[in-house]
Motif scaffolding. Structure first.
Motif, mmCIF file in Angstrom:
data_model
loop_
_atom_site.group_PDB
_atom_site.id
_atom_site.type_symbol
_atom_site.label_atom_id
_atom_site.label_comp_id
_atom_site.label_asym_id
_atom_site.label_seq_id
_atom_site.Cartn_x
_atom_site.Cartn_y
_atom_site.Cartn_z
ATOM 1 N N TYR A 122 -12.157 2.057 1.794
ATOM 2 C CA TYR A 122 -11.331 0.874 1.552
ATOM 3 C C TYR A 122 -9.886 1.322 1.629
ATOM 4 O O TYR A 122 -9.368 1.988 0.720
ATOM 5 C CB TYR A 122 -11.672 0.286 0.188
ATOM 6 C CG TYR A 122 -11.054 -1.063 -0.097
ATOM 7 C CD1 TYR A 122 -10.912 -2.022 0.901
ATOM 8 C CD2 TYR A 122 -10.627 -1.397 -1.373
ATOM 9 C CE1 TYR A 122 -10.363 -3.262 0.646
ATOM 10 C CE2 TYR A 122 -10.074 -2.640 -1.654
ATOM 11 C CZ TYR A 122 -9.944 -3.563 -0.637
ATOM 12 O OH TYR A 122 -9.396 -4.792 -0.900
ATOM 13 N N ASN A 124 -5.600 1.038 3.006
ATOM 14 C CA ASN A 124 -4.408 0.247 3.269
ATOM 15 C C ASN A 124 -3.538 1.042 4.232
ATOM 16 O O ASN A 124 -3.248 2.212 4.000
ATOM 17 C CB ASN A 124 -3.643 -0.025 1.968
ATOM 18 C CG ASN A 124 -2.371 -0.837 2.189
ATOM 19 O OD1 ASN A 124 -1.369 -0.334 2.679
ATOM 20 N ND2 ASN A 124 -2.403 -2.092 1.773
ATOM 21 N N ARG A 155 -10.856 0.572 12.060
ATOM 22 C CA ARG A 155 -11.840 -0.506 11.883
ATOM 23 C C ARG A 155 -13.054 -0.269 12.769
ATOM 24 O O ARG A 155 -14.189 -0.518 12.353
ATOM 25 C CB ARG A 155 -11.198 -1.854 12.192
ATOM 26 C CG ARG A 155 -10.261 -2.332 11.085
ATOM 27 C CD ARG A 155 -9.499 -3.582 11.466
ATOM 28 N NE ARG A 155 -8.699 -4.083 10.343
ATOM 29 C CZ ARG A 155 -7.510 -4.640 10.462
ATOM 30 N NH1 ARG A 155 -6.968 -4.780 11.666
ATOM 31 N NH2 ARG A 155 -6.847 -5.061 9.398
ATOM 32 N N LYS A 160 -12.891 -0.397 5.969
ATOM 33 C CA LYS A 160 -12.471 -1.718 5.517
ATOM 34 C C LYS A 160 -10.969 -1.624 5.286
ATOM 35 O O LYS A 160 -10.505 -1.083 4.281
ATOM 36 C CB LYS A 160 -13.197 -2.102 4.222
ATOM 37 C CG LYS A 160 -12.904 -3.521 3.768
ATOM 38 C CD LYS A 160 -13.691 -3.880 2.514
ATOM 39 C CE LYS A 160 -13.388 -5.314 2.077
ATOM 40 N NZ LYS A 160 -14.115 -5.662 0.821
ATOM 41 N N THR A 162 -6.814 -2.929 5.441
ATOM 42 C CA THR A 162 -5.783 -3.961 5.360
ATOM 43 C C THR A 162 -4.497 -3.384 5.927
ATOM 44 O O THR A 162 -4.062 -2.301 5.522
ATOM 45 C CB THR A 162 -5.552 -4.407 3.913
ATOM 46 O OG1 THR A 162 -6.723 -5.066 3.422
ATOM 47 C CG2 THR A 162 -4.366 -5.358 3.802
ATOM 48 N N THR A 163 -3.894 -4.079 6.881
ATOM 49 C CA THR A 163 -2.600 -3.652 7.407
ATOM 50 C C THR A 163 -1.498 -4.370 6.647
ATOM 51 O O THR A 163 -1.613 -5.555 6.328
ATOM 52 C CB THR A 163 -2.483 -3.947 8.911
ATOM 53 O OG1 THR A 163 -2.757 -5.335 9.152
ATOM 54 C CG2 THR A 163 -3.465 -3.098 9.699
ATOM 55 N N GLU A 164 -0.422 -3.658 6.382
ATOM 56 C CA GLU A 164 0.606 -4.201 5.485
ATOM 57 C C GLU A 164 2.010 -3.839 5.961
ATOM 58 O O GLU A 164 2.260 -2.724 6.436
ATOM 59 C CB GLU A 164 0.372 -3.664 4.071
ATOM 60 C CG GLU A 164 1.184 -4.348 2.994
ATOM 61 C CD GLU A 164 0.455 -4.342 1.647
ATOM 62 O OE1 GLU A 164 -0.764 -4.621 1.620
ATOM 63 O OE2 GLU A 164 1.108 -4.052 0.635
ATOM 64 N N ASP A 248 -2.015 -8.061 8.092
ATOM 65 C CA ASP A 248 -2.769 -8.871 7.144
ATOM 66 C C ASP A 248 -1.889 -9.331 5.992
ATOM 67 O O ASP A 248 -2.087 -10.417 5.443
ATOM 68 C CB ASP A 248 -3.949 -8.063 6.584
ATOM 69 C CG ASP A 248 -4.916 -7.621 7.660
ATOM 70 O OD1 ASP A 248 -5.285 -8.453 8.506
ATOM 71 O OD2 ASP A 248 -5.298 -6.432 7.673
ATOM 72 N N VAL A 249 -0.924 -8.486 5.618
ATOM 73 C CA VAL A 249 -0.091 -8.769 4.442
ATOM 74 C C VAL A 249 1.364 -8.432 4.751
ATOM 75 O O VAL A 249 1.663 -7.375 5.299
ATOM 76 C CB VAL A 249 -0.551 -7.933 3.223
ATOM 77 C CG1 VAL A 249 0.404 -8.126 2.044
ATOM 78 C CG2 VAL A 249 -1.974 -8.296 2.822
ATOM 79 N N LYS A 317 -0.688 -1.236 -4.928
ATOM 80 C CA LYS A 317 -1.723 -1.008 -3.912
ATOM 81 C C LYS A 317 -2.999 -0.464 -4.537
ATOM 82 O O LYS A 317 -4.108 -0.906 -4.222
ATOM 83 C CB LYS A 317 -1.215 -0.030 -2.847
ATOM 84 C CG LYS A 317 -0.217 -0.603 -1.866
ATOM 85 C CD LYS A 317 0.166 0.477 -0.849
ATOM 86 C CE LYS A 317 1.152 -0.042 0.172
ATOM 87 N NZ LYS A 317 1.562 0.993 1.145
ATOM 88 N N ARG A 320 -4.897 -3.015 -6.387
ATOM 89 C CA ARG A 320 -5.592 -3.949 -5.507
ATOM 90 C C ARG A 320 -6.896 -3.349 -4.977
ATOM 91 O O ARG A 320 -7.594 -3.987 -4.194
ATOM 92 C CB ARG A 320 -4.681 -4.370 -4.347
ATOM 93 C CG ARG A 320 -3.677 -5.448 -4.725
ATOM 94 C CD ARG A 320 -2.895 -5.915 -3.506
ATOM 95 N NE ARG A 320 -1.738 -5.089 -3.217
ATOM 96 C CZ ARG A 320 -1.215 -4.919 -2.007
ATOM 97 N NH1 ARG A 320 -1.783 -5.497 -0.959
ATOM 98 N NH2 ARG A 320 -0.141 -4.170 -1.832
#
Length: 550
Positions: A122, A124, A155, A160, A162-164, A248-249, A317, A320
């Motif tokens: 998971y 970031n 990916r 899993k 998340t791009t930020e 994504d964020v 982060k 989260r």
């Protein structure tokens, strides 16, 4: 047969050899790998497992290799096993086993190359994060390409993710930005430490279009700050989207302040015993975690520092739920590595929780000379300048083709050429040629459904192409593990070379105009279709288009 399947057979044969020789199987690895030898005359694949394990088992490596070879040679799909030097295994597959990979690729289609090497991670991934006070410059452009490609690769490897994008919308630079907009709206000179460039005039005018009353507002500077930031961020988002880079964020630094997260982070660090006061300021004892000096969290005047925001953002982060944090920074941020790692360790995280990748600079060249000024930004080369010069595909490919830690001279003349010296054209043209050949073969009556005899792909250049195709999933997994998207680009060029050699060898996919299709034509159609799939998948991981015609 895939390299992974062959590696399993090698390990199985080694276990059997250990048992036959009465050796302790506990020294064997749980996994092994095979590699392509540099010289194709030495076989299709090579393994050094005998050399790796013989000493631990207390036996002679060549004697062990001979035992493994005898067992492995009897395995399905293996034509022969030769022993080289002190115990290397050189393995040759039979044609049918080698050709199986084309069928597997066609069956997998767009999913070929995906793997589970990062399953359950998971993560970031933060990249670009340019200040919202101007257009994205060339260094940020490199991260826009590299970061987005790395996200796709991770990916594809099961992460899993998340791009930020961290929006630095708090602090002095935002004050200077707002003051610059207000000054230009009034027709006044740019204030000291202000921002210049045509884009400042554009945004100032757009603020007035959105808020005609801005100059007469009770606090005009606040209007230009709020609306100007919205407009600049919209411009950045639009530019990134046009470049094929999506986040994504978008995370606001100002929100950290508004929610009191800086206080909460410092409180947590204080509870952990790492905060102290000196000279009227509040400090984090980062030297306990390898930093070259302790860092100020709050100044003697009571103002939070950027470092305090970094601490709060890191904690946010982690809270989260992200287990792996990957941060991409430019070469001018090299000094941040020690302090950022110290933040991670101060919060009690294990080494490796935070990964920091440093990228070197990008120089745009035209006619061999550096291009230094932007039409819009005035002082720096921007993402839009790079795209205008060479196009999205060429820019993305050029920026992902090299390791992040090497500087790039992006030559406009090279990357706009329609010739094989241009790497992106070389790969895209190979993909378009597969499409053209498949269309011709189909028009002349060759179809995938006519049965596939993999053993018919026995020409040396067919074998070479099959071996390159088989390596793609391992290349993707390695690129994800090492955070190195350039491996995909270099692989695509290797595949293009193998494809072009196959095409120039006289191995015709389509029959002649007055010839009936043969099983060999069908087998080669499978090979061409598999090649087309892998070209498209590789280019897709880089965010580069795979044109059907060129």
């Amino acid at each position: 047969m895939t390299p992974e399947t062959l590696a399993e057979k090698v390990l199985s044969a080694t276990r059997a050899a250990f048992e036959a020789l009465g050796l302790d199987g506990a020294v064997l690895p749980s996994r092994t790998a095979v590699e392509r030898p540099r010289d194709p005359k030495h076989g299709d694949y090579a393994s050094n497992i005998a050399l790796q394990t013989a000493k631990k088992a207390g036996t002679n490596p060549r004697a062990l290799a001979e035992q493994i070879a005898g067992i492995l040679a009897a395995a399905d799909g293996v034509a022969k096993v030769d022993i080289a030097g002190p115990g290397f295994l050189n393995i040759t597959l039979d044609a049918a086993a080698a050709g199986e990979i084309a069928g597997k690729i066609v069956a997998a289609g767009p999913s070929y190359g995906t793997n589970g090497s990062m399953e359950g991670v998971y993560a970031n991934l933060e990249f670009v994060s340019a200040n919202p006070t101007g257009p994205i410059h060339a260094g940020g452009t490199r991260w826009a390409a590299l970061g987005d490609a790395l996200a796709r690769i991770m990916r594809a490897s099961g992460a899993k993710l998340t791009t930020e994008y961290y929006v630095n919308d708090a602090g002095a630079q935002i004050d200077h930005f707002a003051s610059s907009l207000l000054a230009r709206a009034k027709g006044e000179p740019t204030p000291e430490n202000g921002y210049v460039g045509a884009y400042i005039d554009e945004i100032a005018a757009d603020v007035l279009k959105r808020r005609p009353d801005a100059l007469d507002a009770p606090e005009p500077l606040e209007v230009f700050r709020t609306v100007g930031l919205e407009l600049m961020l919209d411009d950045i988002k639009g530019t990134l989207a046009d470049f094929g880079t999506h986040f994504d964020v978008f995370f606001s630094e100002n929100d950290l302040h508004q929610r009191g997260e800086l206080d909460a982070a410092v409180q947590r660090l204080s509870e952990l015993g790492h905060v102290y006061e000196a000279d009227g300021a509040v400090w984090l004892r980062t030297t306990d975690f390898g930093d070259d000096k302790d860092r100020v969290l709050k100044s003697s005047k009571g103002a939070w520092t950027y470092f305090a925001a970094d601490c709060a953002y890191y904690l946010d982060k982690r809270e989260r739920g992200f287990e792996k944090l990957v941060l991409m920074l430019g070469a001018d941020h090299h000094g941040y590595v020690g302090r950022m790692q110290a933040i991670s360790r101060a919060f009690g995280d294990e080494p490796g929780t935070l990964e920091i990748l440093i990228g070197q600079f990008v120089n745009l060249l035209s006619n061999g000379e550096p291009v230094r000024l932007s039409k819009r930004a005035g002082t720096i080369i921007t993402l839009n300048d790079v795209v205008e010069a060479v196009g999205v595909d060429a820019a993305r490919y050029a920026l992902t083709r090299y390791s992040a830690d090497s500087a790039i001279d992006l030559d406009i003349d090279l990357w706009t050429k329609h010739g094989n010296e241009n790497p992106v054209y070389y790969v895209q043209y190979a993909h378009s040629r597969t499409n053209g050949i498949i269309r011709t073969a189909t028009e002349r009556g060759v179809a995938l459904g006519d049965g596939y005899d993999a053993s018919l792909l026995s020409h040396p250049l067919e074998t070479e192409l099959l071996k390159v195709l088989a390596e793609f999933p391992a290349v993707v997994a390695t690129a994800a593990e090492l955070r190195e998207p350039h491996r995909i680009a270099r692989y695509a060029e290797e595949l293009a070379g193998a494809w072009h050699r196959f095409q120039s060898s006289g191995c015709r996919v389509a029959p002649g105009h007055d010839e009936d299709p043969t099983p060999v034509n069908v087998a080669r159609l499978w090979l061409a279709t598999a090649s087309r799939i892998v070209f498209a998948n590789a280019l897709g991981l880089l965010g580069v288009s795979a044109p059907e015609r060129m």
